[in-house]
Design a protein around this motif. Structure first.
Motif, PDB file in Angstrom:
ATOM      1  N   GLY A   1      29.193  31.376  35.718  1.00  0.00           N
ATOM      2  CA  GLY A   1      29.120  32.228  36.716  1.00  0.00           C
ATOM      3  C   GLY A   1      29.312  31.328  38.088  1.00  0.00           C
ATOM      4  N   GLU A   2      29.426  30.041  37.802  1.00  0.00           N
ATOM      5  CA  GLU A   2      29.663  29.267  39.145  1.00  0.00           C
ATOM      6  C   GLU A   2      31.194  28.578  39.308  1.00  0.00           C
ATOM      7  N   LEU A   3      31.843  28.661  40.561  1.00  0.00           N
ATOM      8  CA  LEU A   3      32.982  28.225  40.846  1.00  0.00           C
ATOM      9  C   LEU A   3      32.956  26.942  40.856  1.00  0.00           C
ATOM     10  N   VAL A   4      34.104  26.082  40.182  1.00  0.00           N
ATOM     11  CA  VAL A   4      33.720  24.575  40.127  1.00  0.00           C
ATOM     12  C   VAL A   4      35.011  23.957  40.416  1.00  0.00           C
ATOM     13  N   ALA A   5      36.183  24.674  40.521  1.00  0.00           N
ATOM     14  CA  ALA A   5      37.472  23.990  40.838  1.00  0.00           C
ATOM     15  C   ALA A   5      38.268  25.021  41.385  1.00  0.00           C
ATOM     16  N   LEU A   6      39.265  24.577  42.354  1.00  0.00           N
ATOM     17  CA  LEU A   6      40.104  25.486  42.794  1.00  0.00           C
ATOM     18  C   LEU A   6      41.769  24.870  43.118  1.00  0.00           C
ATOM     19  N   SER A   7      42.518  25.596  43.288  1.00  0.00           N
ATOM     20  CA  SER A   7      43.938  25.260  43.898  1.00  0.00           C
ATOM     21  C   SER A   7      44.242  26.277  44.676  1.00  0.00           C
TER      22      SER A   7
ATOM     23  N   ALA B   1      30.535  17.104  39.976  1.00  0.00           N
ATOM     24  CA  ALA B   1      29.626  17.317  38.414  1.00  0.00           C
ATOM     25  C   ALA B   1      30.501  17.561  37.349  1.00  0.00           C
ATOM     26  N   TYR B   2      31.752  18.235  37.831  1.00  0.00           N
ATOM     27  CA  TYR B   2      32.414  18.837  36.808  1.00  0.00           C
ATOM     28  C   TYR B   2      33.753  18.087  36.623  1.00  0.00           C
ATOM     29  N   ARG B   3      34.047  17.113  37.210  1.00  0.00           N
ATOM     30  CA  ARG B   3      35.099  16.107  36.982  1.00  0.00           C
ATOM     31  C   ARG B   3      35.283  15.519  35.516  1.00  0.00           C
ATOM     32  N   GLY B   4      36.582  15.119  35.265  1.00  0.00           N
ATOM     33  CA  GLY B   4      36.948  14.599  33.994  1.00  0.00           C
ATOM     34  C   GLY B   4      37.026  15.458  32.616  1.00  0.00           C
ATOM     35  N   ARG B   5      37.193  16.850  33.145  1.00  0.00           N
ATOM     36  CA  ARG B   5      37.181  18.042  32.186  1.00  0.00           C
ATOM     37  C   ARG B   5      38.561  18.383  32.245  1.00  0.00           C
TER      38      ARG B   5
END
Length: 301
Positions: A216-222, A241-245
């Motif tokens: 439910g959380e937006l964590v990346a964008l382009s 907190a969501y990098r490396g994925r």
């Protein structure tokens, strides 16, 4: 050849300004209507101003200058996209545009000025007191063979930004840009400024611009800005907190796929030389280098 006159830019200059930019910077993407709006309705809080050089009734040069409000570093002024038609160079037009833009920044109390220059324009920048700092690399991708739509991993949803609350999108943009490499940090991206410059930008393609959602959380964008069959990858980022994925590549690939499906044929982007992760993503997606500029700095006494 008559000397060029420097005057404030007017909204009806937009077609000529875009044509000149396409000649000097063919990899930059900002259409006529978004340029017209930029001149008519400058971003809030930046004291943005722009000028053209006009010779024999034709626009042959452009520069804009503004207060950088997106950084916590105080006193930073920007001179943006100072350029002159190749046939009108070496006649003092660039220097006149520069003096006008610098005068504006001095009235704002700027203590440091940042700008960008082509490699062959570095002598001009150095003569005007600037020191080259960082390389900014521009790349292009042919979208006639569209990249495949990626399959998100379990727990990740890819969504277009259309229909989303812009404050949620702004949060991802602002927070993921905090450690973006550059001469000054981009760590105070105000919502009102972002809403005006980004969300309400007439070139923003909200259907192609893509976000990744986890729990439910937006964590990346382009983000995609578009003019006809050309697009600009305005920003791609992921919350720390969501990098490396692989989420940055995932969202960018999805955005490129959607843009291609909507008629875009060429995608452009830029990256700081130190942004190795994004440079690697772009290389893997097939981007090829097309040009580079250098950031330049000058301290004002």
């Amino acid at each position: 050849m008559n000397a060029a006159e420097i005057r404030p830019a007017r909204p009806d200059d937009a077609p000529a300004v875009v044509a000149l930019r396409a000649l000097v910077f063919p990899y930059l993407v900002r259409g006529v209507e978004s340029t017209r709006r930029m001149i008519a309705e400058p971003p809030p809080g930046e004291d943005w101003a722009a000028w053209v050089a006009e010779a024999d009734g034709e626009v042959v040069g452009w520069a804009s200058a503004y207060r950088n409000t997106q950084t916590s570093t105080p006193g930073v002024g920007m001179i943006s996209l100072l350029h002159v038609h190749p046939a009108h160079r070496r006649h003092g037009t660039g220097a006149a545009l520069f003096d006008t833009a610098l005068g504006h920044l001095l009235t704002l109390g700027s203590t440091e000025v940042l700008t960008y220059a082509h490699t062959d324009s570095l002598p001009f920048a150095q003569r005007h007191g600037f020191t080259p700092s960082r390389e900014l690399r521009y790349s292009a991708l042919d979208l006639r063979t569209a990249p495949p739509m990626p399959t998100p991993p379990p727990g990740v949803r890819l969504l277009p930004t259309a229909g989303l609350d812009p404050r949620r999108v702004h949060r991802v943009d602002a927070e993921s840009a905090r450690d973006e490499p550059g001469d000054v940090p981009t760590d105070t991206l105000d919502y009102d400024l972002w809403h005006h410059e980004c969300w309400e930008n007439l070139g923003l393609d909200r259907e192609a611009s893509t976000v990744a959602e986890v729990d439910g959380e937006l964590v990346a964008l382009s983000l995609v800005k578009r003019d006809g069959d050309r697009m600009w990858s305005d920003f791609t980022g992921t919350l720390s907190a969501y990098r490396g994925r692989g989420l940055a590549r995932l969202t960018k690939q999805a955005a490129l796929h959607a843009a291609a499906a909507r008629g875009v044929r060429t995608a452009y982007t830029s990256n700081d030389e130190a942004n190795a992760p994004m440079l690697a993503i772009n290389a893997a997606l097939g981007y090829r280098p097309v040009d580079s500029q250098w950031s330049c700095r000058r301290t004002l006494s």
